[in-house]
Design a protein around this motif. Structure first.
Motif, PDB file in Angstrom:
ATOM      1  N   GLU A  74       0.796  -1.217   0.000  1.00  0.00           N
ATOM      2  CA  GLU A  74       0.000   0.000   0.000  1.00  0.00           C
ATOM      3  C   GLU A  74       0.836   1.277   0.000  1.00  0.00           C
ATOM      4  OE1 GLU A  74      -3.335   0.309  -0.345  1.00  0.00           O
ATOM      5  OE2 GLU A  74      -3.307  -1.842  -0.696  1.00  0.00           O
ATOM      6  N   GLN A  75       2.148   1.151   0.101  1.00  0.00           N
ATOM      7  CA  GLN A  75       2.983   2.340   0.094  1.00  0.00           C
ATOM      8  C   GLN A  75       2.896   3.022  -1.260  1.00  0.00           C
ATOM      9  OE1 GLN A  75       6.893   1.094   1.143  1.00  0.00           O
ATOM     10  NE2 GLN A  75       6.430   0.990   3.318  1.00  0.00           N
ATOM     11  N   ARG A  76       2.935   4.329  -1.252  1.00  0.00           N
ATOM     12  CA  ARG A  76       2.865   5.092  -2.489  1.00  0.00           C
ATOM     13  C   ARG A  76       4.155   5.854  -2.692  1.00  0.00           C
ATOM     14  NH1 ARG A  76      -2.913   7.621  -3.780  1.00  0.00           N
ATOM     15  NH2 ARG A  76      -4.003   5.665  -3.955  1.00  0.00           N
ATOM     16  N   ARG A  77       4.464   6.115  -3.923  1.00  0.00           N
ATOM     17  CA  ARG A  77       5.633   6.908  -4.286  1.00  0.00           C
ATOM     18  C   ARG A  77       5.155   8.243  -4.837  1.00  0.00           C
ATOM     19  NH1 ARG A  77      10.130   3.182  -5.579  1.00  0.00           N
ATOM     20  NH2 ARG A  77       9.924   1.714  -3.880  1.00  0.00           N
ATOM     21  N   SER A 120      -4.906  11.965  -7.390  1.00  0.00           N
ATOM     22  CA  SER A 120      -3.920  10.880  -7.516  1.00  0.00           C
ATOM     23  C   SER A 120      -4.610   9.525  -7.657  1.00  0.00           C
ATOM     24  CB  SER A 120      -2.965  10.872  -6.324  1.00  0.00           C
ATOM     25  OG  SER A 120      -3.671  10.722  -5.120  1.00  0.00           O
ATOM     26  N   ASP A 121      -5.781   9.357  -7.034  1.00  0.00           N
ATOM     27  CA  ASP A 121      -6.539   8.111  -7.197  1.00  0.00           C
ATOM     28  C   ASP A 121      -6.991   7.949  -8.646  1.00  0.00           C
ATOM     29  OD1 ASP A 121      -6.299   7.572  -4.469  1.00  0.00           O
ATOM     30  OD2 ASP A 121      -8.211   8.547  -3.993  1.00  0.00           O
ATOM     31  N   GLU A 163      -3.961   7.050 -10.759  1.00  0.00           N
ATOM     32  CA  GLU A 163      -3.608   5.646 -10.524  1.00  0.00           C
ATOM     33  C   GLU A 163      -4.571   4.718 -11.264  1.00  0.00           C
ATOM     34  OE1 GLU A 163      -3.268   2.626  -6.741  1.00  0.00           O
ATOM     35  OE2 GLU A 163      -2.959   4.761  -6.423  1.00  0.00           O
ATOM     36  N   SER A 177      -5.844  -2.662  -9.942  1.00  0.00           N
ATOM     37  CA  SER A 177      -5.524  -1.665  -8.913  1.00  0.00           C
ATOM     38  C   SER A 177      -6.272  -1.997  -7.643  1.00  0.00           C
ATOM     39  CB  SER A 177      -5.870  -0.265  -9.397  1.00  0.00           C
ATOM     40  OG  SER A 177      -7.253  -0.134  -9.572  1.00  0.00           O
TER      41      SER A 177
END
Length: 87
Positions: free
Chosen positions: A36-39, A71-72, A75, A86
């Motif tokens: 779940e980490q995002r960049r 951002s969602d 993505e 996703s």
């Protein structure tokens, strides 16, 4: 109370400081948290796309009652483009 920093250790580099302070014990991270980490990516887009993105995020937020971030949407679009699942 913390000890006063040692200038010699600073000038010698990280090796001396690492020897002075023992390394903390490794902490196991659950795999779900890692996935779940995002960049952070900085991109430049034309103003028209920026406006479409803002409007769509607002529309979806109003329709669902939950906050939808730009951002969602990005993505979701990239996942569709690359044909990957996703979330």
């Amino acid at each position: 109370m913390k000890a006063k920093p040692n200038l010699e250790n600073f000038l010698a580099g990280g090796a001396a400081a690492a020897a002075e302070n023992p390394a903390p014990a490794p902490v196991s991270v659950p795999t779900a948290a890692v996935n779940e980490q995002r960049r952070t990516k900085s991109i430049r887009i034309v103003p028209a796309l920026d406006m479409f993105l803002k409007e769509e995020a607002f529309r979806r937020t109003m329709a669902s009652g939950k906050r939808v971030n730009e951002s969602d949407l990005i993505e979701e679009a990239l996942a569709g483009y690359f044909k990957i699942a996703s979330k």
